[in-house]
Scaffold this active site. Structure first.
Site, PDB file in Angstrom:
ATOM      1  N   GLY A 110      37.158  47.569  43.344  1.00  0.00           N
ATOM      2  CA  GLY A 110      38.255  46.774  43.882  1.00  0.00           C
ATOM      3  C   GLY A 110      39.012  46.109  42.759  1.00  0.00           C
ATOM      4  N   GLY A 112      42.002  42.824  41.946  1.00  0.00           N
ATOM      5  CA  GLY A 112      42.801  41.692  42.387  1.00  0.00           C
ATOM      6  C   GLY A 112      43.852  41.342  41.362  1.00  0.00           C
ATOM      7  N   SER A 114      43.825  39.040  39.009  1.00  0.00           N
ATOM      8  CA  SER A 114      43.364  38.747  37.657  1.00  0.00           C
ATOM      9  C   SER A 114      42.004  39.355  37.339  1.00  0.00           C
ATOM     10  CB  SER A 114      43.272  37.225  37.462  1.00  0.00           C
ATOM     11  OG  SER A 114      42.348  36.659  38.376  1.00  0.00           O
ATOM     12  N   SER A 116      39.065  42.837  38.071  1.00  0.00           N
ATOM     13  CA  SER A 116      38.699  44.149  38.614  1.00  0.00           C
ATOM     14  C   SER A 116      37.185  44.212  38.721  1.00  0.00           C
ATOM     15  CB  SER A 116      39.210  45.276  37.715  1.00  0.00           C
ATOM     16  OG  SER A 116      40.610  45.200  37.542  1.00  0.00           O
ATOM     17  N   VAL A 117      36.687  44.946  39.711  1.00  0.00           N
ATOM     18  CA  VAL A 117      35.241  45.046  39.937  1.00  0.00           C
ATOM     19  C   VAL A 117      34.832  46.508  39.834  1.00  0.00           C
ATOM     20  CG1 VAL A 117      33.341  44.557  41.513  1.00  0.00           C
ATOM     21  CG2 VAL A 117      35.322  43.033  41.452  1.00  0.00           C
ATOM     22  N   LYS A 131      32.293  42.363  37.363  1.00  0.00           N
ATOM     23  CA  LYS A 131      33.637  41.811  37.550  1.00  0.00           C
ATOM     24  C   LYS A 131      34.243  41.515  36.195  1.00  0.00           C
ATOM     25  CE  LYS A 131      36.148  38.064  39.852  1.00  0.00           C
ATOM     26  NZ  LYS A 131      36.029  36.861  40.708  1.00  0.00           N
ATOM     27  N   ASP A 233      38.610  30.145  48.875  1.00  0.00           N
ATOM     28  CA  ASP A 233      39.270  31.458  48.977  1.00  0.00           C
ATOM     29  C   ASP A 233      38.516  32.339  49.964  1.00  0.00           C
ATOM     30  OD1 ASP A 233      41.245  33.299  48.478  1.00  0.00           O
ATOM     31  OD2 ASP A 233      40.286  34.142  46.709  1.00  0.00           O
TER      32      ASP A 233
END
Length: 449
Positions: A110, A112, A114, A116-117, A131, A233
């Site tokens: 995945g 986002g 700022s 990445s995973v 991450k 979040d």
């Protein structure tokens, strides 16, 4: 002197003494001097033998002691490593270890704004999610927030931080346990399937259990930690499902720590705005009530299998499109006694849904999304209500100012609702801007979609 050199020296001495005795016998015959020399030489040879025996026994004991110390040291290292894992203390990884584990960061899970995973396998066979946090200032803040929030907590419904890697100048890495079934959004929203994550439909029983799991995780963060931890979040993308479809709350990059005596913390508006509490948008500070509001919004999305704010289009005519706000639909159907009408249609088709249970969950969700923070229950109370340990009273109707924003395109063209929107931001201050732009601005502020 090592054993080999000592033995060679002793042999040379003994051979030399024996040769000396032979020479003395030939030259001195059986005289008194010869017997004195023989006696002295035999004494020296015996002394050499005794030294060899003592040295051998000493070396043997030394080797046994060294072996014992090495064994104990290895056991201590194993025990220390085991205790670190049990205690949840994260370890420091080298960048090379993470590159090898992730095949040079190839398996992307995945991404986002700022971070990445990536999926990886450590040298001991442990599956992990790595991450990678990019950016200098923002990356450092997110890294510190996440480590501070999650490193010392232990809960079955919270993701476990295994380690980290922090480079002097470059990205920062957090190593988490790998959760096999991905994020909740792939299991409740239609059309969320990807190549790596096929689309699924979580049954009502599993959704209800996930709701309780997430509530317990937030209750632990808010009430049972040494410092209160605010997630800030919470959304379906940050709720993971393990192999048994139990919920695991993840992604603490925006989290905040609060002292037990603090009621609010002032922080900038960040995160996914569709789940932000009104008081945060109005810059009144954040508290655990912000997480409760986000939880209520997630709960409604789990019930309906759809986003809380969706755009309904009628063909290609853009003038016929309208916004749909699911919390209002849920409230209205609840008032009409048709609560099953708000449940994900895929679940209704399968059947076996407890209407009383659905009604309880909708009530809890509406309590959680009250605009006034004081009216929202605590997460401990939410757990009790969902588990049926306390009755759930009828919630008051929330004001749902979002409905005003979403109705602008449909009815108003004379900037009638402009003051409300202008209060949310300084860019909307002129009646020369079409009202559709106002609605778009409102949506960007409140939903972020």
């Amino acid at each position: 002197m090592d054993d080999k050199k000592a033995n060679i020296t002793a042999v040379i001495i003994i051979i030399g003494l024996i040769i000396f005795i032979i020479v003395a016998r030939l030259s001195l015959k059986l005289s008194k001097a010869f017997f004195l020399i023989v006696g002295a030489d035999i004494a020296v040879i015996l002394a050499v033998f005794v030294c060899l025996v003592i040295r051998g026994r000493y070396n043997h004991r030394r080797k046994l002691l060294e072996k014992k110390l090495v064994s104990e040291g290895r056991e201590l290292r194993i025990e220390y490593s085991f205790l670190r894992k049990v205690a949840g203390v994260p370890i420091k990884f080298r960048l090379k270890e993470l590159e090898d584990a992730t095949d040079n960061f190839q398996a992307l899970l995945g991404q986002g704004a700022s971070a990445s995973v990536f999926k990886g396998i450590l040298s001991d066979g442990t599956a992990v999610a790595v991450k990678r946090i990019n950016g200098e200032e923002h990356g450092e803040k997110e890294f510190r927030s996440e480590v501070a929030a999650i490193a010392s907590v232990q809960h079955v419904n919270l993701v476990r931080l295994l380690g980290y890697c922090c480079l002097p100048r470059g990205p920062r890495f957090l190593v988490y346990e790998f959760i096999p079934n991905g994020s909740l959004d792939h299991w409740i929203f239609p059309g969320k399937g990807t190549k790596n994550r096929p689309e699924g439909c979580l049954s009502w029983d599993l959704r209800y259990r996930v709701a309780i799991d997430v509530a317990k995780a937030l209750s632990y963060l808010h009430h049972d930690c040494r410092s209160r931890i605010l997630h800030l979040d919470l959304k379906p993308e940050n709720i993971l499902l393990d192999e048994n479809y139990r919920a695991i709350v993840a992604d603490f990059g925006l989290s905040k720590l609060m002292g037990k005596d603090e009621s609010r913390v002032i922080t900038t508006i960040r995160g996914t705005k569709g789940y932000l509490a009104p008081e945060w948008l109005l810059e009144h500070g954040v508290s655990e009530k912000c997480d409760i509001y986000s939880y209520g919004m997630v709960l409604l999305e789990m019930i309906g299998g759809q986003r809380n704010v969706t755009l309904i289009e009628n063909g290609s005519d853009k003038s016929q499109r309208k916004w749909q706000y699911f919390p209002k639909i849920a409230r209205d159907k609840l008032g009409e006694g048709k609560v099953i009408a708000v449940v994900d249609h895929r679940l209704v088709e399968v059947g076996a849904i407890d209407e009383r249970q659905v009604k309880r969950v909708v009530h809890v969700a509406l309590w959680c999304i009250q605009e006034r923070a004081k009216l929202r229950p605590t997460m401990a109370q939410v757990v009790e209500m969902l588990e049926g340990r306390v009755p759930v009273e009828e919630p008051p109707d929330p004001q749902m100012i979002m409905v005003d924003f979403l109705s602008i395109d449909e009815e108003e063209s004379d900037c009638h609702f402009r003051p409300k929107i202008a209060a949310m931001g300084s860019n909307v201050n002129s009646c020369n801007i079409p009202c559709s732009s106002s609605s778009s601005f409102a949506m960007s502020m409140l939903s972020g979609r």
